[in-house]
Design a protein around this motif. Structure first.
Motif, short mmCIF file in Angstrom:
data_model
loop_
_atom_site.label_atom_id
_atom_site.label_comp_id
_atom_site.label_asym_id
_atom_site.label_seq_id
_atom_site.Cartn_x
_atom_site.Cartn_y
_atom_site.Cartn_z
N ALA A 175 0.83 -1.21 0.00
CA ALA A 175 0.00 0.00 0.00
C ALA A 175 0.87 1.25 0.00
CB ALA A 175 -0.92 -0.01 1.23
N ALA A 176 1.96 1.24 0.79
CA ALA A 176 2.85 2.41 0.82
C ALA A 176 3.49 2.64 -0.56
CB ALA A 176 3.93 2.21 1.88
N VAL A 177 3.90 1.57 -1.22
CA VAL A 177 4.51 1.71 -2.55
C VAL A 177 3.49 2.25 -3.55
CG1 VAL A 177 5.50 0.42 -4.48
CG2 VAL A 177 6.22 -0.09 -2.15
N VAL A 178 2.26 1.76 -3.47
CA VAL A 178 1.21 2.23 -4.39
C VAL A 178 0.95 3.72 -4.20
CG1 VAL A 178 -1.25 2.06 -4.93
CG2 VAL A 178 0.11 -0.01 -4.64
N VAL A 179 0.91 4.18 -2.95
CA VAL A 179 0.67 5.60 -2.69
C VAL A 179 1.80 6.45 -3.27
CG1 VAL A 179 0.52 7.34 -0.89
CG2 VAL A 179 -0.77 5.23 -0.67
N LEU A 180 3.06 6.02 -3.05
CA LEU A 180 4.19 6.78 -3.58
C LEU A 180 4.20 6.79 -5.11
CD1 LEU A 180 7.04 5.67 -1.12
CD2 LEU A 180 5.80 7.84 -1.17
N LEU A 181 3.90 5.64 -5.72
CA LEU A 181 3.85 5.60 -7.19
C LEU A 181 2.73 6.48 -7.72
CD1 LEU A 181 4.52 1.81 -7.94
CD2 LEU A 181 6.07 3.73 -8.27
N ALA A 182 1.58 6.47 -7.05
CA ALA A 182 0.47 7.32 -7.49
C ALA A 182 0.85 8.79 -7.39
CB ALA A 182 -0.78 7.04 -6.64
N TYR A 183 1.54 9.16 -6.32
CA TYR A 183 1.97 10.56 -6.17
C TYR A 183 2.98 10.93 -7.26
CZ TYR A 183 3.54 14.84 -3.90
OH TYR A 183 3.85 16.14 -3.63
N ALA A 184 3.97 10.04 -7.50
CA ALA A 184 4.98 10.33 -8.52
C ALA A 184 4.35 10.40 -9.91
CB ALA A 184 6.07 9.26 -8.49
N PHE A 185 3.43 9.48 -10.21
CA PHE A 185 2.77 9.49 -11.51
C PHE A 185 1.98 10.79 -11.71
CE2 PHE A 185 -1.01 8.52 -14.11
CZ PHE A 185 -0.38 8.11 -15.28
N THR A 186 1.26 11.20 -10.66
CA THR A 186 0.50 12.45 -10.76
C THR A 186 1.43 13.64 -10.99
OG1 THR A 186 -1.10 11.54 -9.21
CG2 THR A 186 -1.18 13.91 -9.58
N PHE A 187 2.55 13.66 -10.29
CA PHE A 187 3.50 14.75 -10.45
C PHE A 187 4.03 14.81 -11.88
CE2 PHE A 187 7.69 16.62 -10.46
CZ PHE A 187 7.55 17.72 -9.64
N VAL A 188 4.40 13.65 -12.44
CA VAL A 188 4.95 13.62 -13.79
C VAL A 188 3.91 14.06 -14.81
CG1 VAL A 188 5.87 12.12 -15.60
CG2 VAL A 188 6.66 11.86 -13.25
N SER A 246 9.39 17.29 -3.96
CA SER A 246 7.95 17.15 -3.70
C SER A 246 7.66 15.90 -2.88
CB SER A 246 7.19 17.11 -5.02
OG SER A 246 5.80 17.05 -4.80
N LEU A 247 8.34 14.76 -3.23
CA LEU A 247 8.13 13.53 -2.48
C LEU A 247 8.61 13.68 -1.04
CD1 LEU A 247 9.08 10.58 -4.87
CD2 LEU A 247 6.93 10.90 -3.64
N THR A 248 9.72 14.37 -0.85
CA THR A 248 10.25 14.58 0.51
C THR A 248 9.26 15.35 1.36
OG1 THR A 248 12.49 14.61 -0.41
CG2 THR A 248 12.19 15.47 1.81
N ARG A 249 8.67 16.40 0.78
CA ARG A 249 7.68 17.19 1.53
C ARG A 249 6.41 16.37 1.77
NH1 ARG A 249 9.34 21.36 -2.06
NH2 ARG A 249 7.50 20.92 -3.32
N PHE A 250 6.02 15.57 0.77
CA PHE A 250 4.79 14.76 0.91
C PHE A 250 4.92 13.76 2.06
CE2 PHE A 250 2.62 10.76 -0.36
CZ PHE A 250 1.32 11.19 -0.19
N LEU A 251 6.11 13.17 2.22
CA LEU A 251 6.30 12.16 3.27
C LEU A 251 6.19 12.75 4.67
CD1 LEU A 251 9.21 10.04 1.72
CD2 LEU A 251 6.79 9.41 1.94
N VAL A 252 6.44 14.06 4.81
CA VAL A 252 6.30 14.69 6.12
C VAL A 252 5.00 15.49 6.24
CG1 VAL A 252 8.78 14.82 6.46
CG2 VAL A 252 7.62 16.72 5.36
#
Length: 323
Positions: free
Chosen positions: A16-29, A75-81
């Motif tokens: 689930a954590a990997v899916v959330v990060l991939l969804a965030y990265a995909f949306t960003f791209v 963006s990912l670094t800020r999202f994680l916090v």
């Protein structure tokens, strides 16, 4: 069961954590490759009133003058916090903007889920208990699914607001207006739950224990409540988890039709004004909600149904079937 279930739960949480990060990265791209320069189109828009110093600070904060992969890492670094940044349109924190409208959407989605479950169980119970009319009731899920929620919403507003006066359109956040908005959103969602529930009731009704209960004189309603309902309801947990995405997507349209202020209206404004941090935060939030709800369903299902085997038990069963 406990050791196998623990490993199964840890694996599902990691997935689930990997899916959330991939969804965030995909949306960003995807947002990054969209045509248009946010600096030119938004920050330098005279209506926003940003000074050159404020524009320079926002560009440095988001790294808009750096390559995309560096922006993605920041963006990912800020999202994680839990830092979603600031709005390019208003300069306000994105978390505050989302928090102002989130509760209205949550209330609408939960109300629609309750409406969908009540309607689905009522239709399924009617199919099993009523002496006549089962064929008509079995057609209800297909009818519910074939009518879009915006059509249902417009019909409800026309009949119950304009003709009967049961609620006022200008009071879109009131309890009665919320109920009718939930009905418009919940009816299409109830179709999937009803279909699964009816199919499982039919399956359980053909089992030997159901035949024995009927031979002892148990009536239709008693048979449903005492023996059929519980085993038939377990697959509904998985279906309900899958309908969360439909509830969130449908809430955007329903809020627009009923004039509610929610996440849908925030998304609409963000798309119109190219407020990319707000749009990305909403998409990430939707992904988190969808993944978490499905994770909870996956973790709860083996606990509710002892026939479901996970971990080493499932591997032994598969090996036994292969032999």
């Amino acid at each position: 069961m406990s050791g196998g279930y623990g490993r199964y739960a840890a694996g599902r949480v990691a997935q689930a954590a990997v899916v959330v990060l991939l969804a965030y990265a995909f949306t960003f791209v995807v947002i990054s490759v969209l045509p248009g320069d946010p600096v030119t189109s938004t920050l330098r828009d005279p209506q926003n009133g940003f000074t050159e110093e404020e524009i320079a600070a926002i560009v440095a904060y988001y790294g808009l003058d750096r390559p995309v992969h560096e922006q993605l890492w920041e963006s990912l670094t800020r999202f994680l916090v839990g830092d979603f940044g600031v709005s390019l349109r208003s300069g306000l924190p994105v978390a505050d903007l989302v928090g102002e409208v989130l509760w209205s959407t949550v209330v609408l989605a939960l109300s629609a889920l309750v409406v969908a479950l009540v309607l689905a169980f009522a239709v399924a119970a009617g199919v099993r208990c009523l002496p006549r009319g089962q064929g008509v009731l079995r057609a209800f899920p297909s009818l519910f699914l074939s009518v879009p929620n915006f059509v249902i919403g417009l019909l409800l507003i026309n009949v119950f607001a304009f003709q009967l006066g049961l609620f006022r359109v200008i009071d879109s956040e009131g309890p009665t207006a919320t109920l009718f908005a939930a009905i418009a959103l919940g009816i299409p969602v109830s179709a999937q739950v009803a279909e699964v529930l009816i199919a499982n009731l039919d399956h359980e009704s053909d089992q030997e224990y159901a035949a024995v209960a009927r031979s002892r004189g148990l009536g239709r309603t008693a048979l449903l409540l005492r023996h059929l309902l519980k085993p038939s309801s377990l697959p509904v947990v998985t279906v309900v988890a899958l309908t969360v995405g439909e509830l969130l997507g449908g809430a955007v349209i329903t809020e627009k039709i009923f004039g509610r202020t929610g996440v849908g209206s925030l998304v609409e404004r963000s798309v119109t004004t190219q407020d990319l941090p707000v749009l990305q935060a909403v998409v990430a939030l939707a992904a988190v909600v969808f993944v978490v709800v499905n994770l909870v369903a996956d973790l709860v299902h083996p606990l509710l149904d002892p026939r479901v085997r996970v971990g080493a038990a499932a591997a032994r069963e598969r090996a036994g079937v292969a032999r």
